[in-house]
Scaffold this motif. Structure first.
Motif, PDB file in Angstrom:
ATOM      1  N   MET A 140      18.556-120.315 -15.482  1.00 12.86           N
ATOM      2  CA  MET A 140      18.034-120.129 -14.136  1.00 12.86           C
ATOM      3  C   MET A 140      19.164-120.197 -13.106  1.00 12.86           C
ATOM      4  O   MET A 140      19.218-119.396 -12.169  1.00 12.86           O
ATOM      5  CB  MET A 140      16.986-121.192 -13.819  1.00 12.86           C
ATOM      6  N   ILE A 141      20.078-121.143 -13.282  1.00  6.37           N
ATOM      7  CA  ILE A 141      21.215-121.256 -12.366  1.00  6.37           C
ATOM      8  C   ILE A 141      22.051-119.984 -12.410  1.00  6.37           C
ATOM      9  O   ILE A 141      22.487-119.460 -11.383  1.00  6.37           O
ATOM     10  CB  ILE A 141      22.072-122.485 -12.722  1.00  6.37           C
ATOM     11  N   ARG A 142      22.257-119.466 -13.616  1.00  9.47           N
ATOM     12  CA  ARG A 142      23.032-118.238 -13.770  1.00  9.47           C
ATOM     13  C   ARG A 142      22.337-117.073 -13.070  1.00  9.47           C
ATOM     14  O   ARG A 142      22.971-116.267 -12.371  1.00  9.47           O
ATOM     15  CB  ARG A 142      23.210-117.921 -15.252  1.00  9.47           C
ATOM     16  N   SER A 143      21.015-117.000 -13.240  1.00  7.38           N
ATOM     17  CA  SER A 143      20.255-115.903 -12.645  1.00  7.38           C
ATOM     18  C   SER A 143      20.288-115.960 -11.124  1.00  7.38           C
ATOM     19  O   SER A 143      20.533-114.956 -10.451  1.00  7.38           O
ATOM     20  CB  SER A 143      18.810-115.950 -13.132  1.00  7.38           C
ATOM     21  N   LEU A 144      20.057-117.160 -10.559  1.00  9.19           N
ATOM     22  CA  LEU A 144      20.028-117.300  -9.111  1.00  9.19           C
ATOM     23  C   LEU A 144      21.434-117.210  -8.502  1.00  9.19           C
ATOM     24  O   LEU A 144      21.625-116.648  -7.425  1.00  9.19           O
ATOM     25  CB  LEU A 144      19.382-118.633  -8.724  1.00  9.19           C
TER      26      LEU A 144
END
Length: 238
Positions: A150-154
């Protein structure tokens, strides 16, 4: 046992027809028998709060049927949904094992069956059953991996269009392939979709309109049709 929420509650893990692959559902019979002795099976309506961010840990919830929204809220009231927990997952595991308060808020997205185990009973259960302890470690590892993704995506997505395209492609994995495209049932509002990708409801509505006009994807009510998967993938890859 029937409930007001249209669910058939199964209290015995050994004969449960809802059992899922992975984690505690796959434990050997003797371990499941012990789990049965310490858990409490209950049904919850849509919108029920299981626990709230910052609340002292009381124990873990195992999702037997339904889906649960896990979110966090900033001081200024902005909410971010970290993920949607599915059947087979364990909620509140990190807080229960560490002894710290729940780090997230858990709210049911639809009628759910959940099994609850008190913190003291659960810790003794892990101490006495190495297989259950390994399952708990695997579950914590998966939760950590989900957080990284999720951190990578955001953090690495350059636009809301890219973030939303990535989200729709994740949903497409479990979608139904039809002549019109990939059909997906979506039970989230535009507001909740916005909370999943860190933007506003208005922006999600606008971008969904752009996807419809470009014939990439069309959301009608609770049905999403991905008409051009390759086009969404180009948004993510570009």
């Amino acid at each position: 046992m029937s409930t007001p929420y249209g669910l058939e509650i199964t209290e015995n893990c050994l004969i449960c027809k809802l059992r899922h692959t992975g984690f505690f559902c796959d434990l050997p019979k003797p371990t499941l028998e012990e789990l049965d002795r310490i858990k409490y099976a209950s049904a919850y309506p849509q919108g029920a709060m299981l626990f709230v961010e910052g609340q002292a840990s009381r124990g873990v919830y195992m999702v037997c049927a339904g889906r649960v929204k896990l979110s966090t809220t900033s001081r200024d009231g902005k909410t971010l949904i970290l993920r949607i927990a599915q059947a087979g997952e364990v909620l509140g595991l990190h807080a229960t094992v560490s002894g710290k308060p729940y780090e997230l808020t858990a709210e049911t997205l639809q009628p759910c069956q959940l099994d609850f185990v008190k913190r003291d009973d659960f810790l003794k259960f892990l101490q006495n059953h190495a297989d259950a302890c390994l399952s708990a470690a695997q579950h914590l590892s998966q939760n950590c991996q989900s957080a990284y993704e999720m951190i990578r995506s955001l953090g690495l997505s350059h636009s809301v269009s890219e973030k939303l395209a990535r989200l729709l492609l994740e949903w497409a994995v479990d979608g139904e392939v039809t002549k019109q495209g990939i059909r997906i049932k979506v039970s989230l509002t535009h507001e909740e979709m916005a909370q999943l990708i860190g933007t506003s409801r208005e922006t999600v509505t606008r971008v969904l309109g752009e996807f419809r006009d470009k014939e990439l994807a069309h959301l009608q009510g609770s049905t999403l049709i991905i008409r051009n998967k390759a086009g969404l993938e180009r948004l993510v890859g570009g």
